[in-house]
Motif scaffolding. Structure first.
Motif, mmCIF file in Angstrom:
data_model
loop_
_atom_site.group_PDB
_atom_site.id
_atom_site.type_symbol
_atom_site.label_atom_id
_atom_site.label_comp_id
_atom_site.label_asym_id
_atom_site.label_seq_id
_atom_site.Cartn_x
_atom_site.Cartn_y
_atom_site.Cartn_z
ATOM 1 N N VAL A 62 0.841 -1.199 0.000
ATOM 2 C CA VAL A 62 0.000 0.000 0.000
ATOM 3 C C VAL A 62 0.878 1.252 0.000
ATOM 4 O O VAL A 62 0.625 2.205 -0.738
ATOM 5 N N ARG A 63 1.937 1.259 0.806
ATOM 6 C CA ARG A 63 2.849 2.409 0.819
ATOM 7 C C ARG A 63 3.519 2.600 -0.541
ATOM 8 O O ARG A 63 3.697 3.727 -0.999
ATOM 9 N N GLU A 64 3.874 1.495 -1.193
ATOM 10 C CA GLU A 64 4.448 1.584 -2.533
ATOM 11 C C GLU A 64 3.454 2.223 -3.504
ATOM 12 O O GLU A 64 3.816 3.080 -4.321
ATOM 13 N N LEU A 65 2.195 1.814 -3.425
ATOM 14 C CA LEU A 65 1.157 2.384 -4.279
ATOM 15 C C LEU A 65 0.927 3.865 -3.966
ATOM 16 O O LEU A 65 0.676 4.662 -4.873
ATOM 17 N N GLU A 66 1.039 4.227 -2.698
ATOM 18 C CA GLU A 66 0.935 5.642 -2.319
ATOM 19 C C GLU A 66 2.060 6.452 -2.955
ATOM 20 O O GLU A 66 1.822 7.515 -3.536
ATOM 21 N N GLN A 67 3.274 5.951 -2.811
ATOM 22 C CA GLN A 67 4.427 6.665 -3.346
ATOM 23 C C GLN A 67 4.363 6.794 -4.862
ATOM 24 O O GLN A 67 4.843 7.773 -5.423
ATOM 25 N N ALA A 68 3.738 5.831 -5.516
ATOM 26 C CA ALA A 68 3.602 5.865 -6.970
ATOM 27 C C ALA A 68 2.413 6.714 -7.419
ATOM 28 O O ALA A 68 2.255 6.974 -8.609
ATOM 29 N N GLY A 69 1.569 7.123 -6.481
ATOM 30 C CA GLY A 69 0.439 7.985 -6.810
ATOM 31 C C GLY A 69 -0.860 7.274 -7.124
ATOM 32 O O GLY A 69 -1.827 7.901 -7.540
ATOM 33 N N TYR A 70 -0.925 5.967 -6.907
ATOM 34 C CA TYR A 70 -2.149 5.216 -7.189
ATOM 35 C C TYR A 70 -3.119 5.208 -6.003
ATOM 36 O O TYR A 70 -4.304 4.959 -6.184
ATOM 37 N N VAL A 71 -2.619 5.442 -4.817
ATOM 38 C CA VAL A 71 -3.442 5.395 -3.613
ATOM 39 C C VAL A 71 -3.171 6.642 -2.777
ATOM 40 O O VAL A 71 -2.022 7.044 -2.606
ATOM 41 N N GLU A 72 -4.236 7.244 -2.287
ATOM 42 C CA GLU A 72 -4.126 8.311 -1.294
ATOM 43 C C GLU A 72 -4.708 7.774 0.004
ATOM 44 O O GLU A 72 -5.751 7.110 -0.008
ATOM 45 N N ARG A 73 -4.043 8.081 1.086
ATOM 46 C CA ARG A 73 -4.525 7.632 2.390
ATOM 47 C C ARG A 73 -4.775 8.872 3.236
ATOM 48 O O ARG A 73 -3.902 9.705 3.410
ATOM 49 N N HIS A 74 -5.999 8.978 3.749
ATOM 50 C CA HIS A 74 -6.378 10.107 4.590
ATOM 51 C C HIS A 74 -6.882 9.579 5.926
ATOM 52 O O HIS A 74 -7.784 8.734 5.951
ATOM 53 N N ARG A 75 -6.310 10.047 6.979
ATOM 54 C CA ARG A 75 -6.796 9.665 8.310
ATOM 55 C C ARG A 75 -8.120 10.368 8.576
ATOM 56 O O ARG A 75 -8.327 11.508 8.183
ATOM 57 N N THR A 76 -9.016 9.652 9.247
ATOM 58 C CA THR A 76 -10.277 10.249 9.679
ATOM 59 C C THR A 76 -10.203 10.424 11.180
ATOM 60 O O THR A 76 -9.527 9.664 11.881
ATOM 61 N N TYR A 77 -10.884 11.444 11.663
ATOM 62 C CA TYR A 77 -10.800 11.806 13.071
ATOM 63 C C TYR A 77 -12.174 11.834 13.708
ATOM 64 O O TYR A 77 -13.164 12.210 13.067
ATOM 65 N N SER A 78 -12.221 11.471 14.976
ATOM 66 C CA SER A 78 -13.446 11.551 15.755
ATOM 67 C C SER A 78 -13.683 13.020 16.115
ATOM 68 O O SER A 78 -12.778 13.851 15.985
ATOM 69 N N PRO A 79 -14.878 13.339 16.596
ATOM 70 C CA PRO A 79 -15.141 14.717 17.030
ATOM 71 C C PRO A 79 -14.164 15.196 18.120
ATOM 72 O O PRO A 79 -13.894 16.386 18.242
ATOM 73 N N GLU A 80 -13.617 14.247 18.870
ATOM 74 C CA GLU A 80 -12.662 14.601 19.923
ATOM 75 C C GLU A 80 -11.252 14.818 19.374
ATOM 76 O O GLU A 80 -10.347 15.180 20.120
ATOM 77 N N GLY A 81 -11.047 14.552 18.092
ATOM 78 C CA GLY A 81 -9.746 14.761 17.473
ATOM 79 C C GLY A 81 -8.844 13.540 17.454
ATOM 80 O O GLY A 81 -7.683 13.632 17.078
ATOM 81 N N HIS A 82 -9.378 12.389 17.842
ATOM 82 C CA HIS A 82 -8.598 11.151 17.821
ATOM 83 C C HIS A 82 -8.727 10.479 16.453
ATOM 84 O O HIS A 82 -9.774 10.563 15.801
ATOM 85 N N ILE A 83 -7.680 9.786 16.031
ATOM 86 C CA ILE A 83 -7.750 9.061 14.764
ATOM 87 C C ILE A 83 -8.795 7.960 14.896
ATOM 88 O O ILE A 83 -8.745 7.143 15.808
ATOM 89 N N SER A 84 -9.755 7.955 13.977
ATOM 90 C CA SER A 84 -10.821 6.959 14.044
ATOM 91 C C SER A 84 -10.752 5.954 12.902
ATOM 92 O O SER A 84 -11.456 4.956 12.909
ATOM 93 N N GLY A 85 -9.923 6.224 11.924
ATOM 94 C CA GLY A 85 -9.805 5.306 10.800
ATOM 95 C C GLY A 85 -8.993 5.918 9.679
ATOM 96 O O GLY A 85 -8.400 6.979 9.832
ATOM 97 N N VAL A 86 -9.014 5.233 8.563
ATOM 98 C CA VAL A 86 -8.283 5.686 7.382
ATOM 99 C C VAL A 86 -9.206 5.538 6.183
ATOM 100 O O VAL A 86 -9.930 4.549 6.059
ATOM 101 N N ARG A 87 -9.194 6.529 5.325
ATOM 102 C CA ARG A 87 -9.987 6.493 4.091
ATOM 103 C C ARG A 87 -9.009 6.445 2.926
ATOM 104 O O ARG A 87 -8.068 7.237 2.852
ATOM 105 N N TYR A 88 -9.201 5.490 2.040
ATOM 106 C CA TYR A 88 -8.332 5.331 0.877
ATOM 107 C C TYR A 88 -9.048 5.840 -0.369
ATOM 108 O O TYR A 88 -10.232 5.586 -0.560
ATOM 109 N N ILE A 89 -8.296 6.543 -1.201
ATOM 110 C CA ILE A 89 -8.786 6.977 -2.502
ATOM 111 C C ILE A 89 -7.888 6.330 -3.541
ATOM 112 O O ILE A 89 -6.661 6.446 -3.470
ATOM 113 N N LEU A 90 -8.502 5.616 -4.483
ATOM 114 C CA LEU A 90 -7.748 4.929 -5.528
ATOM 115 C C LEU A 90 -7.754 5.767 -6.796
ATOM 116 O O LEU A 90 -8.770 6.349 -7.155
ATOM 117 N N HIS A 91 -6.617 5.807 -7.461
ATOM 118 C CA HIS A 91 -6.472 6.541 -8.719
ATOM 119 C C HIS A 91 -6.020 5.555 -9.787
ATOM 120 O O HIS A 91 -4.918 5.017 -9.710
#
Length: 108
Positions: A62-91
């Motif tokens: 997945v990191r290789e795909l990110e570095q190549a520009g095929y995958v974007e990874r965005h952390r999602t946060y709870s209302p309290e500001g804690h990391i609640s997950g990760v959202r992937y965008i595929l290109h």
């Protein structure tokens, strides 16, 4: 126009000589899952469960795909500001400018 620009979008990554076979296979699997279930929630763990490779190997791909520009990874946060997950965008066609973006806040 580059040769890869003429390929069907789902095959662009397969012709990318800079990607490992593992990354190509994983991205093919991710695209296939999106066809089956468009809102499928990608996680390193559930991708690893679909394969023989473990979490570490899948994470590296997945990191290789990110570095190549095929995958974007965005952390999602709870209302309290804690990391609640990760959202992937595929290109299907890789991003060309600054593809790795892991620290942007995204609302859930």
């Amino acid at each position: 126009m580059r040769q890869n620009d003429k390929l069907p979008m789902d095959e662009h990554h397969l012709q990318n000589k800079t990607l490992s076979l593992k990354a190509k296979g994983l991205f093919s699997l991710m695209l296939d899952k999106m066809k089956e279930v468009p809102d499928w929630n990608f996680t390193i763990r559930n991708l690893a469960e679909l394969n023989k490779d473990g979490i570490e190997a899948v994470g590296n791909a997945v990191r290789e795909l990110e570095q190549a520009g095929y995958v974007e990874r965005h952390r999602t946060y709870s209302p309290e500001g804690h990391i609640s997950g990760v959202r992937y965008i595929l290109h299907r066609i890789p991003l060309t400018e600054n593809p790795v973006q892991d620290n942007h806040k995204t609302e859930k």
